[in-house]
Motif scaffolding. Structure first.
Motif, mmCIF file in Angstrom:
data_model
loop_
_atom_site.group_PDB
_atom_site.id
_atom_site.type_symbol
_atom_site.label_atom_id
_atom_site.label_comp_id
_atom_site.label_asym_id
_atom_site.label_seq_id
_atom_site.Cartn_x
_atom_site.Cartn_y
_atom_site.Cartn_z
ATOM 1 N N GLU A 40 0.862 -1.201 -0.022
ATOM 2 C CA GLU A 40 -0.067 -0.034 0.133
ATOM 3 C C GLU A 40 1.007 1.193 0.167
ATOM 4 O O GLU A 40 1.949 1.189 0.493
ATOM 5 C CB GLU A 40 -0.865 -0.058 1.138
ATOM 6 C CG GLU A 40 -1.998 -1.154 1.339
ATOM 7 C CD GLU A 40 -2.750 -1.347 2.724
ATOM 8 O OE1 GLU A 40 -3.494 -2.192 2.796
ATOM 9 O OE2 GLU A 40 -2.101 -0.376 3.769
ATOM 10 N N HIS A 79 -3.627 3.208 0.150
ATOM 11 C CA HIS A 79 -4.186 2.692 -0.901
ATOM 12 C C HIS A 79 -3.419 1.223 -1.451
ATOM 13 O O HIS A 79 -2.256 1.426 -1.604
ATOM 14 C CB HIS A 79 -4.149 3.708 -2.219
ATOM 15 C CG HIS A 79 -4.730 2.946 -3.326
ATOM 16 N ND1 HIS A 79 -6.107 3.161 -3.584
ATOM 17 C CD2 HIS A 79 -4.324 2.445 -4.453
ATOM 18 C CE1 HIS A 79 -6.117 2.590 -4.724
ATOM 19 N NE2 HIS A 79 -5.129 2.194 -5.465
ATOM 20 N N TYR A 119 -2.046 -1.154 -3.917
ATOM 21 C CA TYR A 119 -1.896 -1.235 -5.211
ATOM 22 C C TYR A 119 -1.528 -2.777 -5.509
ATOM 23 O O TYR A 119 -1.892 -3.283 -6.747
ATOM 24 C CB TYR A 119 -0.657 -0.338 -5.553
ATOM 25 C CG TYR A 119 -1.004 1.262 -5.648
ATOM 26 C CD1 TYR A 119 -1.246 1.675 -6.861
ATOM 27 C CD2 TYR A 119 -0.711 2.065 -4.524
ATOM 28 C CE1 TYR A 119 -1.709 2.950 -6.948
ATOM 29 C CE2 TYR A 119 -0.876 3.443 -4.753
ATOM 30 C CZ TYR A 119 -1.386 3.695 -5.890
ATOM 31 O OH TYR A 119 -2.026 5.238 -5.896
ATOM 32 N N GLY A 148 0.512 -4.397 -9.878
ATOM 33 C CA GLY A 148 0.218 -3.689 -9.233
ATOM 34 C C GLY A 148 1.410 -2.382 -8.953
ATOM 35 O O GLY A 148 0.889 -1.448 -8.268
ATOM 36 N N GLN A 167 0.219 1.276 -13.506
ATOM 37 C CA GLN A 167 -1.153 2.033 -13.450
ATOM 38 C C GLN A 167 -1.326 3.045 -14.702
ATOM 39 O O GLN A 167 -0.486 3.148 -15.411
ATOM 40 C CB GLN A 167 -1.051 2.892 -12.143
ATOM 41 C CG GLN A 167 -0.454 2.338 -10.902
ATOM 42 C CD GLN A 167 -1.546 1.314 -10.479
ATOM 43 O OE1 GLN A 167 -2.627 1.263 -10.357
ATOM 44 N NE2 GLN A 167 -0.918 -0.079 -10.156
#
Length: 284
Positions: free
Chosen positions: A206, A210, A212, A250, A255
């Motif tokens: 994270e 968040h 990932y 991730g 992204q």
């Protein structure tokens, strides 16, 4: 056993985590956690001890007691790239027909909660949670069927990477992988007897809360026994060598649009049964 190294950077001492989560000193028994102290017979002796009889170290690990990288004097830190098919896909690269092998300079290794420094000129510093394998019994040309006998234990590694240095600056990946602080290792080395199946561990990362990365070592392309056997064809593996086995999908580069680390952010990551790391990101 959960073996660890505690104290100020560069002055770490060997220890072990007891059943109550407290650190016990191993200084009277081993010089450090690394090298020949990780041979099978040495680990068997440590396992035979009554941990409650060992000196108690004041402080709470990872709170008011700093932990260093859980292996000392690492001779080689060998990393495997693109070892999860879905991570290869997010990176826009094919699954490699043989393992992608690169080195992380041992000067990059740091404690599990030490700050990660964004290098000067970096705009693309990225994260990668990984399962790391630590060699106990060394050897070369190790048969895959015998490979697990050569494992001392496992730990968490954050294979921090600068993508522009890695991919766009010509040559090998190494220049984007070995910057100072780019190898948080630990919090502890969990001996192999406590990890019956290294291919059945969840791992996650994270940034500022968040999540990932959320994967499993079950989806590795090349699994631990094969990697040990494969690497031993090209180099002798020695006690205390670290093999970081690749990252699930991730990462920031994957992204849409890409997301990279900024000073002031916090990474938190872990591998099932092996502990959790927390790193503050600072400008180098």
């Amino acid at each position: 056993m959960k073996l660890l190294r505690y104290g100020p950077a560069g002055q770490e001492k060997p220890g072990v985590l007891d059943a109550n989560g407290q650190v016990r000193s191993l200084s009277a028994l081993v010089d450090d956690i690394g090298g020949t102290s990780l041979l099978p017979e040495r680990l068997a002796h440590l396992r035979s001890l009554d941990l409650s009889s060992l000196p108690l170290v004041p402080g709470v690990p990872q709170q008011d007691l700093r932990l260093g990288p859980c292996v000392a004097h690492v001779g080689k830190c060998i990393c495997i790239g693109l070892n999860y098919a879905d991570h290869a896909a997010e990176s826009g690269m094919p699954v490699p027909p043989e393992p992608v092998v690169f080195g992380k300079w041992t000067s990059a290794l740091s404690g599990p909660d030490d700050a990660v420094h964004i290098p000067r000129g970096s705009l693309k510093t990225d994260w990668e949670v990984e399962l790391a394998v630590v060699i106990g019994q060394g050897g070369s040309h190790i048969a895959e069927a015998d490979a697990m006998q050569h494992v001392a234990g496992y730990c968490v590694m954050n294979d921090v990477s600068e993508r522009d240095f890695q991919l766009n600056r010509s040559g090998t990946w190494d220049k984007g992988k070995g910057c100072d602080s780019f190898g948080p290792l630990g919090p502890w080395l969990v001996t192999a007897d406590e990890v019956p199946n290294p291919q059945a561990l969840s791992l996650w990362l994270e940034v500022d809360g968040h999540r990932y990365q959320n994967g499993s070592t079950a989806t590795m392309v090349y699994q631990v026994p094969f990697l040990i056997s494969y690497l031993s064809r090209f180099m002798s593996l020695q006690p205390g060598d670290v093999i970081s086995t690749g990252t699930p999908p991730g990462v920031g580069m994957g992204q849409k649009p890409p997301v990279y680390l900024r000073a002031g952010q916090t990474m938190r990551l872990g591998v099932e049964g092996l502990g959790i790391q927390t790193q503050r990101v600072v400008q180098g």
